[in-house]
Write an enzyme that holds these catalytic residues in place. Structure first.
Site, PDB file in Angstrom:
ATOM      1  CE  LYS A  20      -1.680  13.443  12.790  1.00 26.95           C
ATOM      2  NZ  LYS A  20      -1.301  14.320  12.879  1.00 26.95           N
TER       3      LYS A  20
ATOM      4  CB  ALA B  40      -8.117   9.622   7.472  1.00 25.93           C
TER       5      ALA B  40
ATOM      6  CE  LYS C 290      11.124  12.806   7.366  1.00 23.97           C
ATOM      7  NZ  LYS C 290      10.005  13.207   6.953  1.00 23.97           N
TER       8      LYS C 290
ATOM      9  CD  GLU D 254       5.837   9.796  14.722  1.00 26.06           C
ATOM     10  OE1 GLU D 254       6.152   9.688  13.194  1.00 26.06           O
ATOM     11  OE2 GLU D 254       5.166  11.082  14.552  1.00 26.06           O
TER      12      GLU D 254
ATOM     13  CD  GLU E  90      10.275  21.547   7.825  1.00 29.02           C
ATOM     14  OE1 GLU E  90      10.242  21.699   6.492  1.00 29.02           O
ATOM     15  OE2 GLU E  90      10.168  21.268   8.826  1.00 29.02           O
TER      16      GLU E  90
END
Length: 255
Positions: free
Chosen positions: A60, A69, A127, A154, A169
């Site tokens: 990021k 944040a 999901k 991650e 998507e």
């Protein structure tokens, strides 16, 4: 010290701290990527089948970190960001089949210097929109010049079909500014079901082929070119390294 000098000193210190913060995440990303590259290359050269089709990574940007944040209500301190934001460094592993996903997961988690902090299995429990993937939040040590920095990364592991669906998507999600019409959401869910059916069908075909061929091992000699000596050199090495038979009383040495 004048107020503006204090402000400038604080800004420069914050910039240096943020630079070290971002470097730690970049190095943590490199550590995880190295682990996956080693696994992928080992499977390419030493096994008959490689479960890893593709590996990608992203870090990021500082702007994205601060914007997230702000959205999430995370205080603007490096410690709070580090403890509450787990996707600053991200790795995506693409596999051919669903069973490969869990194989790669086990291989990673089995490494001693990698700690699993959290796991979200969106394959077992997709999901509502149909999204499927296995998410791992791991921590890896980064050895800096003055300290060992634990860095959170991650890892998303998914099949080619899952990745294709998620990519489309994502494009639709941002095209509609995150407000996708209900009928389009229904079509996306149908497409996710089709992708899942394709995954199941292709893995079934793969297993059927292996059963027919009786293939438990394979010939990777083509991939091994440049890593393994030629047959002639191997035979010469064996001759040189095999000790000559010792003379006995029945077979006196004639030299």
């Amino acid at each position: 010290m004048p107020e503006h000098r204090r402000d400038m000193t604080s800004i420069l210190q914050l910039r240096d701290d943020f630079t070290r913060f971002m470097l730690a995440y970049r190095f943590g990303l490199d550590e995880v990527m190295t682990k996956l590259t080693i696994l992928r290359d080992e499977f390419n050269y030493a096994h008959s089948y490689n479960p890893i089709e593709h590996v990608g990574s992203r870090l990021k940007s500082p702007d994205s970190i601060l914007q997230k944040a702000h959205r999430k209500g995370i205080p603007f301190t490096l410690e709070d960001i580090k403890s509450q934001m787990f996707d600053i460094a991200g790795v995506r592993v693409t596999c051919a089949f669903q069973s490969d996903i869990y194989r790669v997961r086990d291989l990673l988690i089995g490494q001693q210097d990698l700690t699993l902090l959290a796991e979200r299995d969106y394959i077992a429990e997709p999901k509502p929109n149909g999204y499927k993937s296995l998410h791992l939040i791991v921590q890896v040590p980064v050895f800096m010049s003055d300290r060992v920095e634990p860095v959170t990364v991650e890892i998303q592991i998914r099949t080619i079909a899952m990745d294709f669906w998620a990519s489309l998507e994502h494009k639709i999600y941002y095209k509609y500014d995150k407000e996708i019409p209900a009928e389009l959401l229904a079509e996306l869910k149908d497409a996710a079901d089709v992708a899942n059916a394709l995954d199941i069908k292709m893995e079934h075909l793969h297993n059927t082929v292996l059963t027919i061929k009786g293939a438990t091992t394979g010939d990777s000699s083509a991939d091994m070119q440049g890593l393994v000596p030629s047959q002639q050199l191997l035979e010469a090495f064996l001759r040189e390294s095999t000790p000559a038979p010792q003379a006995t009383d029945d077979e006196p040495d004639t030299h």
